[in-house]
Design a protein around this motif. Sequence first.
Motif, PDB file in Angstrom:
ATOM      1  N   ALA A  84     -15.438  -1.998   0.780  1.00  6.33           N
ATOM      2  CA  ALA A  84     -14.253  -2.521  -0.060  1.00  6.33           C
ATOM      3  C   ALA A  84     -13.607  -3.867   0.434  1.00  6.33           C
ATOM      4  CB  ALA A  84     -13.048  -1.375   0.058  1.00  6.33           C
ATOM      5  N   VAL A  85     -13.725  -4.050   1.842  1.00 11.44           N
ATOM      6  CA  VAL A  85     -13.421  -5.193   2.487  1.00 11.44           C
ATOM      7  C   VAL A  85     -14.340  -6.580   1.876  1.00 11.44           C
ATOM      8  CG1 VAL A  85     -12.821  -6.853   4.320  1.00 11.44           C
ATOM      9  CG2 VAL A  85     -12.116  -4.313   4.310  1.00 11.44           C
ATOM     10  N   MET A 106      -9.107   2.511  -5.092  1.00 12.69           N
ATOM     11  CA  MET A 106      -8.919   3.746  -5.002  1.00 12.69           C
ATOM     12  C   MET A 106      -9.365   4.310  -3.660  1.00 12.69           C
ATOM     13  SD  MET A 106     -12.439   5.526  -6.888  1.00 12.69           S
ATOM     14  CE  MET A 106     -12.186   4.981  -8.599  1.00 12.69           C
ATOM     15  N   PRO A 107      -8.964   5.557  -3.105  1.00 19.05           N
ATOM     16  CA  PRO A 107      -9.477   6.029  -1.974  1.00 19.05           C
ATOM     17  C   PRO A 107     -11.114   6.357  -2.147  1.00 19.05           C
ATOM     18  CG  PRO A 107      -7.679   7.631  -2.985  1.00 19.05           C
ATOM     19  CD  PRO A 107      -8.353   6.880  -3.943  1.00 19.05           C
ATOM     20  N   ASP A 124      -6.685  10.842   6.572  1.00 12.26           N
ATOM     21  CA  ASP A 124      -7.959   9.666   6.513  1.00 12.26           C
ATOM     22  C   ASP A 124      -7.587   8.592   5.465  1.00 12.26           C
ATOM     23  OD1 ASP A 124      -9.360  11.222   8.438  1.00 12.26           O
ATOM     24  OD2 ASP A 124     -10.148  12.637   6.808  1.00 12.26           O
ATOM     25  N   ILE A 125      -6.848   9.148   4.272  1.00 13.10           N
ATOM     26  CA  ILE A 125      -6.867   7.992   3.078  1.00 13.10           C
ATOM     27  C   ILE A 125      -6.012   7.116   3.686  1.00 13.10           C
ATOM     28  CG2 ILE A 125      -5.943   8.067   0.809  1.00 13.10           C
ATOM     29  CD1 ILE A 125      -6.992  11.071   0.460  1.00 13.10           C
ATOM     30  N   GLY A 126      -4.729   7.672   4.045  1.00 14.57           N
ATOM     31  CA  GLY A 126      -3.688   6.745   4.430  1.00 14.57           C
ATOM     32  C   GLY A 126      -4.187   5.548   5.522  1.00 14.57           C
ATOM     33  N   GLU A 127      -4.983   5.909   6.443  1.00 15.39           N
ATOM     34  CA  GLU A 127      -5.611   5.081   7.530  1.00 15.39           C
ATOM     35  C   GLU A 127      -6.653   4.288   6.787  1.00 15.39           C
ATOM     36  OE1 GLU A 127      -5.929   3.762  11.567  1.00 15.39           O
ATOM     37  OE2 GLU A 127      -4.664   4.869  10.323  1.00 15.39           O
ATOM     38  N   PHE A 128      -7.399   4.994   5.863  1.00 20.34           N
ATOM     39  CA  PHE A 128      -8.281   3.941   5.115  1.00 20.34           C
ATOM     40  C   PHE A 128      -7.561   2.800   4.508  1.00 20.34           C
ATOM     41  CE2 PHE A 128      -9.812   2.916   0.750  1.00 20.34           C
ATOM     42  CZ  PHE A 128     -11.170   2.285   1.090  1.00 20.34           C
TER      43      PHE A 128
END
Length: 314
Positions: free
Chosen positions: A96-97, A114-115, A125-129
Amino acid sequence: MFRRRQAEPEPPGFRGLWAAAVTPHRRERHEADHAAMLELVDRLAKSGVDGIVLLGATGEFINVKPEDRQRLLHLAIKRSRVPIIAGVSHSTLDGAVMLAEAAVDSGAVGLLLMPPYFYRYTPEDIGEFYRLFAIAIGGALPILLYNIPAFTNAIPIELARELLTSGDFAGIKDSSGDPDYLNALLAIEAPHPLSILCGNDRLFADALRNGVSGAVSGVACAVPELMLALFHAIRSNDATAAGQLESEVNAFIDWIDRFPVPVGISAACEARGDKVGPPAIPPNAEQFDSLEEFKNWFASWLPFVLNLHARSLT
């Protein structure tokens, strides 16, 4: 390392009608067709939409090679006369980056993420992503969360609220189709204006009435005239026109819901003369017949819709 473009003012937020574009493909090896994409971008830009979103779910990003995603974004952004939001979703943070870096360099106005998909992840996990992605971006471009639970992990409303009030995210595109979720997003009080974008075309009209910033519409890729006419009817409080136009939107959606995403939208684009190429998976005999029936319906229906749009401009 991302570098903010100091010469440009901060974007005022994402508002209005944005067309979620399909990605045209060649007939050989299902490779992205760059030339056809530029022609599609031209048509959408001329239609009057406020902007275009590339390589989201409608854009079938998962079937486009990373190098092609970067090339498509670069060419389309240079060609387009309207702003482009870049879909940079990937199954990994590094991926993604990498896509975001290419989008920043190409001149996108925002990033849609998106997640991570396929595997199940917890809200933590999604929040940390998302937090790590925002750190990596370093404010180079506004980031839009992308809630589309039909195809990946959902963003629970509590997590959406936490992220959107952190100051690191510009807003969210909600494609859940859940009016309660969308209304909860609208109730979020953040320290900065948020762009709350409806990504579900069945909720488009009610979402606008309830105060969303705008919409990212797959239907607008095929028939931007219809969605623009509905958008303006609602904004001008013309309930009679809005009711008729909303009925036509739902008639179109009833058709395309018979096919996998984004086969129906692509078929409508093809009926308009766009070179979209074949679907990723060839249709079976029954679906092939249904697609031909849909194209015939669309060809007879489109002049009526274009007339409604013309009347909305007078």
